[in-house]
Design an enzyme around this catalytic site. Sequence first.
Site, PDB file in Angstrom:
ATOM      1  N   SER A  13     -10.473  -5.216   8.400  1.00  0.00           N
ATOM      2  CA  SER A  13     -10.757  -6.682   7.897  1.00  0.00           C
ATOM      3  C   SER A  13      -9.555  -7.124   8.132  1.00  0.00           C
ATOM      4  CB  SER A  13     -10.947  -6.784   6.496  1.00  0.00           C
ATOM      5  OG  SER A  13     -10.543  -6.594   6.205  1.00  0.00           O
ATOM      6  N   LYS A  67       4.289  14.152  22.679  1.00  0.00           N
ATOM      7  CA  LYS A  67       4.824  13.502  23.149  1.00  0.00           C
ATOM      8  C   LYS A  67       3.794  12.687  24.009  1.00  0.00           C
ATOM      9  CE  LYS A  67       9.653  15.736  23.382  1.00  0.00           C
ATOM     10  NZ  LYS A  67      10.250  16.584  24.075  1.00  0.00           N
ATOM     11  N   ASN A 108       3.792  -4.350   9.683  1.00  0.00           N
ATOM     12  CA  ASN A 108       2.732  -3.176   9.238  1.00  0.00           C
ATOM     13  C   ASN A 108       2.077  -4.286   7.652  1.00  0.00           C
ATOM     14  OD1 ASN A 108       0.798  -0.853   7.853  1.00  0.00           O
ATOM     15  ND2 ASN A 108       1.824  -0.640   6.794  1.00  0.00           N
ATOM     16  N   HIS A 110       1.144  -3.927   3.823  1.00  0.00           N
ATOM     17  CA  HIS A 110       0.214  -2.555   2.408  1.00  0.00           C
ATOM     18  C   HIS A 110       0.268  -3.719   1.326  1.00  0.00           C
ATOM     19  CE1 HIS A 110       1.550   1.365   0.439  1.00  0.00           C
ATOM     20  NE2 HIS A 110       2.008   0.173  -0.054  1.00  0.00           N
TER      21      HIS A 110
HETATM   22  C1  GRF Z   1      -5.721  -2.750   4.070  1.00  0.00           C
HETATM   23  O1  GRF Z   1      -5.464  -2.499   2.586  1.00  0.00           O
HETATM   24  C2  GRF Z   1      -3.891  -2.555   4.208  1.00  0.00           C
HETATM   25  O2  GRF Z   1      -2.986  -3.366   3.433  1.00  0.00           O
HETATM   26  C3  GRF Z   1      -3.523  -1.064   4.702  1.00  0.00           C
HETATM   27  O3  GRF Z   1      -5.002  -0.643   5.051  1.00  0.00           O
HETATM   28  C4  GRF Z   1      -5.574  -1.029   4.460  1.00  0.00           C
HETATM   29  C5  GRF Z   1      -6.453  -1.991   5.529  1.00  0.00           C
HETATM   30  O4  GRF Z   1      -7.864  -2.658   5.682  1.00  0.00           O
HETATM   31  N1  GRF Z   1      -2.390  -0.606   5.160  1.00  0.00           N
HETATM   32  P1  GRF Z   1      -8.354  -2.917   6.723  1.00  0.00           P
HETATM   33  O5  GRF Z   1      -8.894  -2.441   7.172  1.00  0.00           O
HETATM   34  O6  GRF Z   1      -7.830  -4.266   7.113  1.00  0.00           O
HETATM   35  O7  GRF Z   1      -9.670  -3.775   5.808  1.00  0.00           O
END
Ligand code: GRF
Length: 208
Positions: A13, A67, A108, A110
């Site tokens: 998403s 690797k 990333n 989180h």
């Molecule tokens: C999200 O909650 C993100 O924070 C975490 O993985 C999830 C991915 O969700 N790293 P989506 O696949 O983008 O719906």
Amino acid sequence: MLKIAFMASGTGSNFQVILDRIRDGRLSGVKVEFLITNNSKCGAAELARAAGIPVYHISGNTHPDPKALAKAMVDIVDQHGVELMVLAGYMKQVPDALLARLPDRVINVHPALLPAFGGPGHWGRYVHEAVVAAGVRVTGATVHFVDSVYDHGMIIAQRAVSIPFEATVDEVAALVLQQEHDLFWRVVEAFAQGKVQVVEGRVECSVS
Ligand code: GRF
């Protein structure tokens, strides 16, 4: 144009929202080159194929030698000239060779306010379960640089979410995901606009 690529393992998403912002013109100055996935059947891979974005399946199955796996990733990044790697729900460790190839250019998202509720075991629904169990009243979303330790790299941007009294784990997860969706593309935009700087071990980033 900033050439970006994605790594994802799940629903996709966050990946889709970034594609949507490019399509609707709110996010400009970026070009999506490809998606790397360790699970060729995941939602993110399907979304990429539907959008005509090349999908590279690279996993312990396709590349049993770590690797060789790392080299395959670095080679694809080099072939496409990718400048920013965006992890959108990627469940594997990013090889050190790839991090070395893109210093301070692997990011990333989180689903908590790092450094709280991060690290091994804190992924997906487990994050929100831990948040609710701890009884904290605020959680949120964090975009950070990726380094060789899970959820550890420098924080680029955060969004706080107030937790309503008696909110369920699913309700908290939905509130946080909403903020991830609104924050992540803005951070990508900040990179495209040269508005992310690393200064003495801290990140200066202004998001729209
Ligand atoms: C999200 O909650 C993100 O924070 C975490 O993985 C999830 C991915 O969700 N790293 P989506 O696949 O983008 O719906």
